[in-house]
Design a protein around this motif. Structure first.
Motif, PDB file in Angstrom:
ATOM      1  N   LEU A  23      -8.989   4.700 -28.833  1.00 30.99           N
ATOM      2  CA  LEU A  23      -9.219   3.892 -27.711  1.00 30.99           C
ATOM      3  C   LEU A  23      -7.946   3.458 -26.916  1.00 30.99           C
ATOM      4  CD1 LEU A  23     -12.154   1.801 -29.107  1.00 30.99           C
ATOM      5  CD2 LEU A  23     -12.332   3.635 -28.030  1.00 30.99           C
ATOM      6  N   VAL A  24      -8.139   3.305 -25.773  1.00 29.07           N
ATOM      7  CA  VAL A  24      -7.086   2.744 -24.759  1.00 29.07           C
ATOM      8  C   VAL A  24      -7.705   1.482 -24.036  1.00 29.07           C
ATOM      9  CG1 VAL A  24      -5.627   4.588 -24.837  1.00 29.07           C
ATOM     10  CG2 VAL A  24      -7.258   4.370 -23.177  1.00 29.07           C
ATOM     11  N   ILE A  25      -6.836   0.652 -23.214  1.00 29.23           N
ATOM     12  CA  ILE A  25      -7.393  -0.392 -22.298  1.00 29.23           C
ATOM     13  C   ILE A  25      -6.706  -0.001 -21.011  1.00 29.23           C
ATOM     14  CG2 ILE A  25      -7.048  -2.652 -21.458  1.00 29.23           C
ATOM     15  CD1 ILE A  25      -7.240  -3.476 -24.698  1.00 29.23           C
ATOM     16  N   VAL A  26      -7.700   0.161 -20.009  1.00 28.47           N
ATOM     17  CA  VAL A  26      -7.141   0.397 -18.705  1.00 28.47           C
ATOM     18  C   VAL A  26      -7.364  -0.919 -17.961  1.00 28.47           C
ATOM     19  CG1 VAL A  26      -8.030   1.333 -16.593  1.00 28.47           C
ATOM     20  CG2 VAL A  26      -8.089   2.709 -18.908  1.00 28.47           C
ATOM     21  N   GLU A  27      -6.180  -1.313 -17.246  1.00 32.18           N
ATOM     22  CA  GLU A  27      -6.014  -2.460 -16.614  1.00 32.18           C
ATOM     23  C   GLU A  27      -6.032  -2.032 -14.837  1.00 32.18           C
ATOM     24  OE1 GLU A  27      -3.074  -6.308 -15.601  1.00 32.18           O
ATOM     25  OE2 GLU A  27      -2.431  -4.262 -16.602  1.00 32.18           O
ATOM     26  N   TYR A  28      -6.865  -2.604 -14.211  1.00 29.15           N
ATOM     27  CA  TYR A  28      -7.112  -2.364 -12.981  1.00 29.15           C
ATOM     28  C   TYR A  28      -6.144  -3.289 -11.894  1.00 29.15           C
ATOM     29  CZ  TYR A  28     -11.154   0.651 -13.768  1.00 29.15           C
ATOM     30  OH  TYR A  28     -11.676   1.663 -14.062  1.00 29.15           O
ATOM     31  N   LYS A  29      -5.343  -2.752 -11.099  1.00 30.79           N
ATOM     32  CA  LYS A  29      -4.509  -3.236 -10.278  1.00 30.79           C
ATOM     33  C   LYS A  29      -4.879  -3.475  -8.865  1.00 30.79           C
ATOM     34  CE  LYS A  29      -0.283  -1.291 -10.379  1.00 30.79           C
ATOM     35  NZ  LYS A  29       0.333  -0.298 -10.479  1.00 30.79           N
ATOM     36  N   ASP A  30      -4.195  -4.401  -8.056  1.00 30.46           N
ATOM     37  CA  ASP A  30      -4.734  -4.996  -6.634  1.00 30.46           C
ATOM     38  C   ASP A  30      -3.968  -3.895  -5.615  1.00 30.46           C
ATOM     39  OD1 ASP A  30      -6.378  -6.815  -7.492  1.00 30.46           O
ATOM     40  OD2 ASP A  30      -5.375  -8.608  -6.876  1.00 30.46           O
ATOM     41  N   ASP A  31      -2.780  -3.233  -6.067  1.00 29.47           N
ATOM     42  CA  ASP A  31      -2.094  -2.447  -5.353  1.00 29.47           C
ATOM     43  C   ASP A  31      -2.986  -1.408  -4.536  1.00 29.47           C
ATOM     44  OD1 ASP A  31       0.038  -3.797  -6.462  1.00 29.47           O
ATOM     45  OD2 ASP A  31       0.736  -2.126  -7.457  1.00 29.47           O
ATOM     46  N   ALA A  32      -2.606  -1.081  -3.312  1.00 31.95           N
ATOM     47  CA  ALA A  32      -3.189  -0.180  -2.600  1.00 31.95           C
ATOM     48  C   ALA A  32      -2.243   0.910  -1.878  1.00 31.95           C
ATOM     49  CB  ALA A  32      -4.029  -0.792  -1.511  1.00 31.95           C
ATOM     50  N   ILE A  33      -2.325   2.159  -1.951  1.00 30.97           N
ATOM     51  CA  ILE A  33      -1.484   3.225  -1.236  1.00 30.97           C
ATOM     52  C   ILE A  33      -2.441   4.180  -0.707  1.00 30.97           C
ATOM     53  CG2 ILE A  33      -0.024   4.900  -1.987  1.00 30.97           C
ATOM     54  CD1 ILE A  33       1.198   3.414  -4.173  1.00 30.97           C
ATOM     55  N   ALA A  34      -1.803   4.603   0.472  1.00 35.08           N
ATOM     56  CA  ALA A  34      -2.653   5.739   1.288  1.00 35.08           C
ATOM     57  C   ALA A  34      -1.689   6.584   1.706  1.00 35.08           C
ATOM     58  CB  ALA A  34      -3.351   5.047   2.175  1.00 35.08           C
ATOM     59  N   HIS A  35      -1.916   7.836   2.178  1.00 35.86           N
ATOM     60  CA  HIS A  35      -1.310   8.850   2.913  1.00 35.86           C
ATOM     61  C   HIS A  35      -0.271   9.142   1.831  1.00 35.86           C
ATOM     62  CE1 HIS A  35      -3.552   7.566   6.308  1.00 35.86           C
ATOM     63  NE2 HIS A  35      -2.934   6.451   6.441  1.00 35.86           N
ATOM     64  N   ASN A  36      -0.444   9.646   0.836  1.00 36.29           N
ATOM     65  CA  ASN A  36       0.532  10.066  -0.063  1.00 36.29           C
ATOM     66  C   ASN A  36       1.848   9.199  -0.395  1.00 36.29           C
ATOM     67  OD1 ASN A  36      -0.911  12.418  -0.762  1.00 36.29           O
ATOM     68  ND2 ASN A  36       0.052  13.528   1.093  1.00 36.29           N
ATOM     69  N   GLY A  37       1.315   7.787  -0.402  1.00 35.95           N
ATOM     70  CA  GLY A  37       2.499   6.777  -0.644  1.00 35.95           C
ATOM     71  C   GLY A  37       3.202   6.301   0.607  1.00 35.95           C
ATOM     72  N   ALA A  38       2.843   6.813   1.670  1.00 32.87           N
ATOM     73  CA  ALA A  38       3.523   6.393   2.976  1.00 32.87           C
ATOM     74  C   ALA A  38       3.063   4.941   3.463  1.00 32.87           C
ATOM     75  CB  ALA A  38       3.333   7.330   4.074  1.00 32.87           C
ATOM     76  N   LYS A  39       1.761   4.673   2.748  1.00 28.87           N
ATOM     77  CA  LYS A  39       1.408   3.274   3.397  1.00 28.87           C
ATOM     78  C   LYS A  39       1.413   2.570   2.018  1.00 28.87           C
ATOM     79  CE  LYS A  39      -2.618   1.064   5.585  1.00 28.87           C
ATOM     80  NZ  LYS A  39      -1.759  -0.016   6.393  1.00 28.87           N
ATOM     81  N   LYS A  40       1.889   1.304   1.877  1.00 29.48           N
ATOM     82  CA  LYS A  40       1.409   0.885   0.744  1.00 29.48           C
ATOM     83  C   LYS A  40       1.223  -0.824   0.996  1.00 29.48           C
ATOM     84  CE  LYS A  40       4.879   3.253  -1.957  1.00 29.48           C
ATOM     85  NZ  LYS A  40       6.275   3.193  -2.728  1.00 29.48           N
ATOM     86  N   GLY A  41       0.308  -1.577   0.038  1.00 27.30           N
ATOM     87  CA  GLY A  41      -0.021  -2.622   0.392  1.00 27.30           C
ATOM     88  C   GLY A  41      -1.056  -3.373  -0.833  1.00 27.30           C
ATOM     89  N   THR A  42      -1.553  -4.314  -0.411  1.00 25.64           N
ATOM     90  CA  THR A  42      -2.523  -5.049  -1.631  1.00 25.64           C
ATOM     91  C   THR A  42      -3.900  -5.425  -0.956  1.00 25.64           C
ATOM     92  OG1 THR A  42      -0.507  -5.944  -2.558  1.00 25.64           O
ATOM     93  CG2 THR A  42      -2.645  -7.022  -2.997  1.00 25.64           C
ATOM     94  N   ILE A  43      -4.909  -5.086  -1.726  1.00 25.48           N
ATOM     95  CA  ILE A  43      -6.058  -5.595  -1.399  1.00 25.48           C
ATOM     96  C   ILE A  43      -6.574  -6.468  -2.404  1.00 25.48           C
ATOM     97  CG2 ILE A  43      -8.455  -4.925  -0.965  1.00 25.48           C
ATOM     98  CD1 ILE A  43      -7.657  -1.949  -0.306  1.00 25.48           C
TER      99      ILE A  43
END
Length: 238
Positions: A23-43
């Motif tokens: 088993l593993v633990i998955v932690e979900y982040k608020d980071d947001a990336i679009a356009h193959n990394g060209a756009k980065k931000g947070t939701i």
């Protein structure tokens, strides 16, 4: 369940070892990336929302005989999942023309498709996750014919289940991405996530986008859209 060493960190999630090697633990982040990394931000808050939505929908699919890696919710942002070796393939299920499909086939966004489309992308960051077909997948030894048949079957079935459920709460499932993994004994399970990050979700009455396109296209209101999807899904789970 104790969280131990960090195994992997991606755009949206971190994966940790536990005291159970299966088993593993998955932690979900608020980071947001679009356009193959060209756009980065947070939701803000999306990690909590995506964790809960994914867990609820994975459980729904398990109950309909689609095996997943989900085991249990661990915290607001974390889930315990079975350790699976991920298959480097993105399976996209399309019900309505949107995004890149519109430019590729020359149909306006919002066109209802006569039948559901499955698309495959080779998961390779250096290559930009190129679109491939079945024969590429076999030749590149991404998966076997039998494994892809299983993934196709699960994808079509999941689409039918999720479209029906979401329509009942006024959301149209335009398209969504699925990823799969192999358990140690070789069986295929649905893995990764099902959320507004990996799906296009439109309000059936207004056509309003309730997904990551609000971030990709600078539409604003991404946090509110994610919260709205969360509210509708969680309040309608029995």
């Amino acid at each position: 369940m104790e969280r131990k060493n960090l195994l992997y960190e991606g755009t949206n999630k971190r994966v940790y070892e536990t005291d159970d090697p299966a088993l593993v633990i998955v932690e979900y982040k608020d980071d947001a990336i679009a356009h193959n990394g060209a756009k980065k931000g947070t939701i803000t808050g999306k990690g909590v929302i995506n964790n809960r939505i994914t867990n609820v929908l994975m459980q729904m699919l398990e109950e309909q005989d689609i095996p997943t890696h989900f085991v249990a919710q661990h915290s607001e942002r974390e889930a315990v999942v079975r350790r699976a070796r991920m298959i480097p393939l993105k399976v996209t299920v399309r019900n309505v023309v949107a995004g890149s499909l519109s430019t590729r086939v020359g149909l306006p966004e919002g066109t209802r498709l006569k039948s559901t489309i499955l698309e495959y992308r080779y998961k390779n960051d250096a290559l930009g996750d190129p679109l491939i077909n079945r024969y590429h997948a076999f030749a590149l030894e991404i998966c076997t014919r039998e494994e892809l048949d299983v993934m196709d079957r699960y994808a079509f079935r999941a689409n039918a289940i999720l479209r029906t459920f979401l329509a009942q709460i006024g959301i149209e499932l335009v398209d969504f991405k699925m990823e799969f993994g192999r358990l140690p004994e070789g069986s295929i399970v649905l893995a990764d996530e099902i959320s507004p990050d990996t799906s296009r979700l439109w309000d059936m009455r207004t056509g309003e986008k309730l997904d990551k396109d609000r971030f990709r296209r600078d539409l604003g209101g991404a946090e509110d859209a994610y919260q709205e999807v969360f509210r509708r899904i969680v309040s309608n789970i029995k």
